[in-house]
Design an enzyme around this catalytic site. Structure first.
Site, PDB file in Angstrom:
ATOM      1  CE  LYS A  16      -3.852  -2.224   2.414  1.00  0.00           C
ATOM      2  NZ  LYS A  16      -4.836  -2.096   3.507  1.00  0.00           N
ATOM      3  CE1 TYR A  59      -9.450  -2.918   0.810  1.00  0.00           C
ATOM      4  CE2 TYR A  59      -8.552  -1.086  -0.422  1.00  0.00           C
ATOM      5  CZ  TYR A  59      -8.365  -2.197   0.378  1.00  0.00           C
ATOM      6  OH  TYR A  59      -7.099  -2.578   0.743  1.00  0.00           O
ATOM      7  NE  ARG A  88      -6.628 -13.550   6.247  1.00  0.00           N
ATOM      8  CZ  ARG A  88      -7.065 -12.298   6.077  1.00  0.00           C
ATOM      9  NH1 ARG A  88      -6.890 -11.687   4.925  1.00  0.00           N
ATOM     10  NH2 ARG A  88      -7.686 -11.671   7.044  1.00  0.00           N
ATOM     11  CB  THR A 100      -6.671  -5.671  10.144  1.00  0.00           C
ATOM     12  OG1 THR A 100      -7.140  -6.799   9.408  1.00  0.00           O
ATOM     13  CG2 THR A 100      -7.041  -4.391   9.416  1.00  0.00           C
ATOM     14  CG  ASN A 132      -3.415  -2.289   6.934  1.00  0.00           C
ATOM     15  OD1 ASN A 132      -3.333  -1.895   5.773  1.00  0.00           O
ATOM     16  ND2 ASN A 132      -4.373  -3.102   7.339  1.00  0.00           N
ATOM     17  CG  HIS A 159      -5.645  -6.323   0.475  1.00  0.00           C
ATOM     18  ND1 HIS A 159      -6.774  -6.372   1.268  1.00  0.00           N
ATOM     19  CD2 HIS A 159      -5.882  -7.155  -0.566  1.00  0.00           C
ATOM     20  CE1 HIS A 159      -7.652  -7.202   0.702  1.00  0.00           C
ATOM     21  NE2 HIS A 159      -7.130  -7.678  -0.412  1.00  0.00           N
ATOM     22  CD  GLU A 175      -9.183  -9.395  -2.752  1.00  0.00           C
ATOM     23  OE1 GLU A 175      -9.942  -8.857  -1.926  1.00  0.00           O
ATOM     24  OE2 GLU A 175      -8.045  -9.839  -2.449  1.00  0.00           O
TER      25      GLU A 175
HETATM   26  P1  CMP Z   1      -7.286  -4.423   4.190  1.00  0.00           P
HETATM   27  O1  CMP Z   1      -6.841  -5.749   4.648  1.00  0.00           O
HETATM   28  O2  CMP Z   1      -6.772  -3.933   2.889  1.00  0.00           O
HETATM   29  O3  CMP Z   1      -8.873  -4.397   4.152  1.00  0.00           O
HETATM   30  C1  CMP Z   1      -9.641  -3.248   4.346  1.00  0.00           C
HETATM   31  C2  CMP Z   1      -8.808  -2.080   4.784  1.00  0.00           C
HETATM   32  O4  CMP Z   1      -9.537  -1.062   5.427  1.00  0.00           O
HETATM   33  C3  CMP Z   1      -7.817  -2.544   5.846  1.00  0.00           C
HETATM   34  O5  CMP Z   1      -6.840  -3.359   5.295  1.00  0.00           O
HETATM   35  C4  CMP Z   1      -7.357  -1.218   6.388  1.00  0.00           C
HETATM   36  O6  CMP Z   1      -6.444  -0.567   5.513  1.00  0.00           O
HETATM   37  C5  CMP Z   1      -8.678  -0.487   6.381  1.00  0.00           C
HETATM   38  N1  CMP Z   1      -9.346  -0.615   7.674  1.00  0.00           N
HETATM   39  C6  CMP Z   1      -9.857  -1.695   8.241  1.00  0.00           C
HETATM   40  N2  CMP Z   1     -10.415  -1.436   9.423  1.00  0.00           N
HETATM   41  C7  CMP Z   1     -10.241  -0.133   9.600  1.00  0.00           C
HETATM   42  C8  CMP Z   1     -10.606   0.753  10.624  1.00  0.00           C
HETATM   43  N3  CMP Z   1     -11.276   0.329  11.721  1.00  0.00           N
HETATM   44  N4  CMP Z   1     -10.258   2.032  10.485  1.00  0.00           N
HETATM   45  C9  CMP Z   1      -9.623   2.456   9.376  1.00  0.00           C
HETATM   46  N5  CMP Z   1      -9.258   1.655   8.353  1.00  0.00           N
HETATM   47  C10 CMP Z   1      -9.567   0.371   8.476  1.00  0.00           C
END
Ligand code: CMP
Length: 140
Positions: free
Chosen positions: A11, A51, A87, A93, A114, A117, A128
């Site tokens: 990311k 998303y 994972r 996450t 984070n 993904h 995906e």
């Molecule tokens: P990802 O695994 O890409 O899937 C959805 C994304 O939304 C997640 O990683 C984060 O980047 C974001 N995300 C998930 N939960 C939250 C949250 N509570 N607040 C902000 N961003 C979030």
């Protein structure tokens, strides 16, 4: 266990800090092979669509803004049990909950920024991968 494919993204928070190589190294050291990879600037429409499952969540607009804020590296990973293995290497996450040594524990800045993904199931992985790659872009 059969060879499986999964989808991965590095990311904008990570590409901006020049962590593409460090993250890919962790994936490869876990036994995953990068069989497709490209660096993209995600459009707003692509982020909203990719998303889409999260569109009712309070963080959706921020997530779309974050994912369009800089380059992303989209990848297809291949290996035994690739979905689960990826994972495990990514970690939780929220980096505050990620196991030591995982990508998110080492590199992630926040629950949103984070760093990576990864698909959550083989069915999602197929969707995906098809979202970002044509078949002739994947070379196993
Ligand atoms: P990802 O695994 O890409 O899937 C959805 C994304 O939304 C997640 O990683 C984060 O980047 C974001 N995300 C998930 N939960 C939250 C949250 N509570 N607040 C902000 N961003 C979030």
């Amino acid at each position: 266990m059969a060879i499986e494919r999964t989808f991965s993204m590095i990311k904008p928070d990570a590409t901006k800090r020049n962590l593409t190589g460090a993250i890919t190294k962790k994936l490869e050291e876990a036994g995953l092979s990068v069989v497709a990879s490209k660096r993209i600037m995600m459009t707003k429409a692509q982020a909203e669509s990719f998303y889409g499952v999260h569109k009712e969540r309070p963080f959706f607009n921020d997530l779309v803004a974050f994912m369009t804020s800089g380059p992303t590296v989209v990848q297809v990973l291949e290996g035994e049990n690739a979905v689960l293995k990826n994972r495990e290497v990514m970690g939780a996450t929220n980096p505050a909950n990620a196991e030591p040594g995982t990508i998110r524990a080492e590199f992630a800045e926040s629950i949103e920024a984070n760093s990576v993904h990864g698909s959550d199931a083989p069915e999602t992985a197929a969707e995906e991968i098809a979202f970002w790659f044509g078949g002739n872009e994947i070379v196993g």
